[in-house]
Every structure is written in C-alpha cells, then in structure tokens.
Design an enzyme around this catalytic site. Structure first.
Site, PDB file in Angstrom:
ATOM      1  N   GLU A 189      17.527  16.984 -12.787  1.00 56.21           N
ATOM      2  CA  GLU A 189      18.716  16.955 -12.782  1.00 56.21           C
ATOM      3  C   GLU A 189      19.310  17.109 -11.449  1.00 56.21           C
ATOM      4  OE1 GLU A 189      19.683  20.485 -15.196  1.00 56.21           O
ATOM      5  OE2 GLU A 189      19.216  19.295 -17.033  1.00 56.21           O
ATOM      6  N   GLU A 237      15.548  15.155 -22.155  1.00 58.94           N
ATOM      7  CA  GLU A 237      15.658  16.586 -22.372  1.00 58.94           C
ATOM      8  C   GLU A 237      17.088  16.764 -23.294  1.00 58.94           C
ATOM      9  OE1 GLU A 237      15.431  19.384 -19.342  1.00 58.94           O
ATOM     10  OE2 GLU A 237      17.124  20.573 -20.133  1.00 58.94           O
TER      11      GLU A 237
END
Length: 525
Positions: free
Chosen positions: A197, A315
């Site tokens: 991220e 994810e």
C-alpha cells in the site's frame, strides 16, 4: 364467514414471502473462454499484526499474527493441506517496517510495539531466522504456495517537504540476506511482493511510481541472481495497494517487459468494519456492482501497459480495519466473497487473496478456536471445482441471482456457482447452452429456445446457514452441518447427485455449486 376469509387472506399474505419461486434462464456460452485464472486462484493471507492491533474498541487479532500464531495447531495444518495446495500471502500493513535478523546489516532485533506516530501506529519490528524456519516448516509440511511481502521502505527516508512521501533508493541488502538464507535452506517461495500500500496516495506512506518501478527492477535482478534456474525462479509482484490508474500505468511503463509477473491491487469495497450497513451491502447486488469498474480498469491497464503481467487481487477482506465483527465471519459474508471471486475471474484476474486465513474478524478460520468459518468452505469448494477457464454466464431474471461458470477443474464438464442474495425468493434455473459465435442480439432469444437437457446426474453442493440464520457461523452442505472430524481434519464435501431431469433450484439465502459433466463446452475440451 367473512371473518374466516379475512383471516385466511392475512395468513396467506404472511406466508407468501416464504414460498415465492421465480423461473430464471441462465445461458452459458461454451464455445469460447472470456478469461483465464491461475490454477491456484484462491489465496489467503497471513499477517504480522500483534495482539495489540485494535479497532473500534475491540482487539480481534489475539494470537493469530505471524509472530504469535500456534504453528503446531492441527486444525491450522489440516485447513491448509485440504487445498492441496493453498496459495498464502505473507505480509500486510507492517511489512514495510519489518527487518530480518540475518547477515550483518541489522544489529538490533526489536518486536513491534505500539507508537502513535509510527506507521500504522507501530514501531519497527524484526523477524528472527528461528521464526522464519518455523514458518517455512509449516509451509513445507502443508504444501503451501508462498508469496512473501518484502520491506520496500528499507533505506528510504520520509520527505522533509511532503508528509507521507518516502524518498531515496531502496536498500536491497537486508532483502538480499533474507533471500540468500531462504535459498540456502531450500525453502520454496512462489513469489516475492514488493511493499504494501505504497502506491498512489498510499495509506501510511507512499513512493512515487517511477522510483518504485526503478527499485522493482533492482529486486527482479536480485531474484534472477539468487535463483538462476528460470524454472524455479519466484515471480515478482507489485505494487500491492489501491488502484490509481496513472500511478499503475507509469509504474508498468518504467519497469517494462519481463519484470513484473503479477500486478497486485487491494479491495475493501464494503467500507469500515464498524459500519452497521455491512450486513445489507453483502446482499445488495447493486452495491456490489460498484466495484466492477475497478476490476475492469485494472484489467485494461494490464492489457495496455503490461500484458506480460497478470492482474491479482493481492488483499481483500471486504470491510477494512479487521472486518465486521457481526458479519465477516458469518454465512452472510459468502454472498460478498463468492461474488467477488466470480466477478474478478470474469475480468481476467489470476489470483484473489482473502484477508485473512486467520486473524481479525474477516478470517477464514476462527481466530481463537481455529474452527473454519463458512467462507472457508466456500473457498475450498471454489478451489476444488472451478477450473481456470472462465465462461460467459448470463442471467435473464432477478439481479439478486448471481451466476458464474468455469470449466470444471476435474474434466469433463462445467461448474456453476449460483448465489441467491434474495431473502425470500428461490429460483428455478433453466440452463441454456449458447454455442453460436456470431449470433446478434436481435436473434438471441430465438437461439435460447432450446434449453440444455443433460443425461448424466448433476453434482450439486447446496450451502445454507444453520437454522436459516445468515448471521450464523455454521454452514450446512446439502442439509448437513460442516464440522471438523474427530481427528480435527476437514470433513469430506461430497455432492448430492441429482437426476438430470429434476429441476435445479436455488433456495433463498443460499449458494449452490453445480457440476454438469455432459454440458458441451468446446472451450473446456
């Protein structure tokens, strides 16, 4: 007499919602595939979160983080082995603060500790090789396919000009030492993922696309050096974050062909775990449709800027911040989860990693007892039944019925998953096999007049919640609760064999997998 008639009408009106059944046409186009997944499309994650990870006045991780997890638990190993193999992604939010106690570059090896100004609220942590050995022993014993998430911030510093932006070149030395140790021990790694991220606007930190691309090229060179045999060389994945079209396109242009093997992005389309409307969203097809554009955009970006790289959902836990404590571990979550598996596969995604295998409210296994939650069994059925060839499946009827079709994993035939999100309507399914490659939309109806008539028994797997309560964490297969055996193994999941002439019915609030062996689909030959 009038009173009796009135009471009868009232009684009938009360019962009607329980007995409504709609007839629906589902058309399968068996001549060509619309997409292909990886053989091991279903994936789940293991995360580094310590027990102090808390959200909304609850701390749902317990001892399920990678440093605390009981790796000798019989249920844990049985649950992984049942997939034969299960793809596991090891990483998560804290991976860019994790260093590895190997080689000479790391002198101190602290544990993660809470710190308000730390990334994701924690200090830097450290992985000792003893724990790495223990983890790999589990992976080896269970045959897991491992994606390991590397620290992509090592060597960088936060910009003094722009908060959250990390600048400078990645220092690969610590990663090199870990990978070299891993190779020396003979541990098998399927892929390395670079960072978590950090793309786009980032979450706690971000890196510019061109810098990230430059560093990923360095990682690829490192992997090629330490794994010279191309046949056993792990894949390289990135960026492992939320989709930003400009950032992703720039990154792919910078890296060029032969560097990125999988383009990973994250999805949390149900909102915050504390949101009370999550239970409504998982059964709202119009809400669930909203994420389709993201999947399409990712797929198009791969086609245009990186056709050598497959799209992965690296994810996805539905609801962020550890999931919903009232929904994510229940039967209801399966409406969202299996719909996402179906939707992403139609948009040519290769892998879908569920957050998590264990840990948090959204785990496939109960965080404290390790007992499988309903989504575990849905994932296992998908893995065993749905092959990598994706077929077009269209539903001429209610939007609350989702239909997805793949070539069946064990040939011959096809497998459908039918998801009934309606709370009081069952569906009687009539299947059609459309093998006409050149039929225009005007003549579509005339071609659909010939319904599919099979002769071999259908193999049906009906999943329903215990006592009809979609918030139950017990799932029934063909009317029987799925429970661990006395030896703590995953129970057998056998289909109900149904005469081909019998109607195919999907009850309200249920999910059905159906394998049809004699469905003629040339694309699956």
């Amino acid at each position: 007499m009038d009173l009796k008639l009135t009471l009868s009408c009232i009684l009938l009106s009360c019962l009607l919602p329980l007995i409504i059944a709609d007839d629906v046409k589902v058309t399968i186009k068996g001549a060509t595939l619309i997409a292909r997944t990886d053989d091991n499309f279903v994936c789940a994650t293991l995360d580094w979160w310590p027990s102090e990870k808390c959200d909304y006045n609850q701390c749902p991780w317990g001892e399920a983080g990678l440093f605390n997890l009981d790796l000798n638990n019989k249920i844990l190993s049985s649950a992984i082995k049942a997939f034969n193999p299960l793809r596991l992604r090891v990483g998560g939010s804290l991976q860019d603060q994790l260093v590895y106690k190997v080689g000479n570059s790391i002198k101190k090896c602290p544990a993660f500790k809470k710190r308000n100004n730390g990334l994701f609220g924690f200090t830097r942590g450290c992985l000792r090789m003893k724990r790495w050995d223990q983890l790999n022993n589990l992976f080896n014993q269970t045959g897991a396919l491992v994606t390991f998430g590397l620290n992509a911030l090592y060597g960088r510093k936060e910009s003094q000009v722009e908060k959250g932006l990390w600048v400078g070149d990645w220092n690969s030395q610590n990663a090199r030492d870990l990978i070299a140790y891993t190779v020396s021990k003979g541990y098998k790694i399927d892929s390395y993922e670079f960072g978590n991220e950090l793309c786009g606007s980032g979450i706690s930190a971000r890196v510019e696309a061109d810098q990230y691309g430059k560093d990923l090229i360095a990682l690829k060179k490192l992997v090629r050096e330490l794994y010279p045999d191309a046949n056993t060389q792990p894949k390289v994945l990135g960026p492992g974050g939320f989709f930003d079209q400009k950032w992703f396109a720039t990154f792919l242009e910078v890296t060029g062909p032969g560097v990125v093997d999988g383009l990973t992005h994250h999805i949390y389309n149900l909102g915050a775990g504390v949101d009370s409307t999550v239970i409504d969203r998982v059964q709202d097809p119009f809400y669930l449709n909203q994420v389709a554009q993201t999947y399409k955009d990712v797929s198009r970006t791969v086609e245009e800027f990186g056709p050598w790289a497959g799209a992965w959902v690296g994810e996805s836990g539905g609801a962020y911040n550890s999931g919903s404590k009232d929904v994510s571990h229940t039967f209801a979550d399966g409406f969202w989860y299996l719909d996402q598996l179906g939707m992403t596969s139609t948009f040519n995604h290769k892998v879908f990693c569920r957050q998590t295998f264990i840990g948090g409210n959204y785990a496939l296994l109960n965080t404290t007892t390790f007992t499988p939650n309903p989504d575990y069994y849905g994932a296992l059925l998908w893995h065993r039944l749905m092959g990598k060839g994706v077929l077009s499946a269209t539903n001429q009827g209610s939007p609350h019925l989702r239909a997805y079709s793949h070539c069946t994993k064990q040939k011959p035939g096809i497998t459908l998953v039918l998801i009934n999100m309606a709370r009081s309507t069952s569906f009687n399914i009539t299947l059609f096999n459309d093998e006409n490659l050149y039929l225009d939309s005007v003549n579509q109806d005339s071609a659909s007049n010939l319904g599919f008539k099979g002769y071999q028994p259908r193999e049906e797997y009906h999943l329903t919640p215990k006592d009809g309560n979609i918030r139950s964490d017990v799932v029934l297969l063909n009317g029987t609760p799925l429970q661990l055996t006395e030896s703590l193994d995953i129970p057998a999941m056998k289909p109900k064999l149904v005469d081909a002439s019998s109607p195919l019915t999907v009850a309200a609030d249920s999910i059905v997998f159906v394998t049809i062996r004699d469905f003629h689909a040339p694309a699956c030959a």
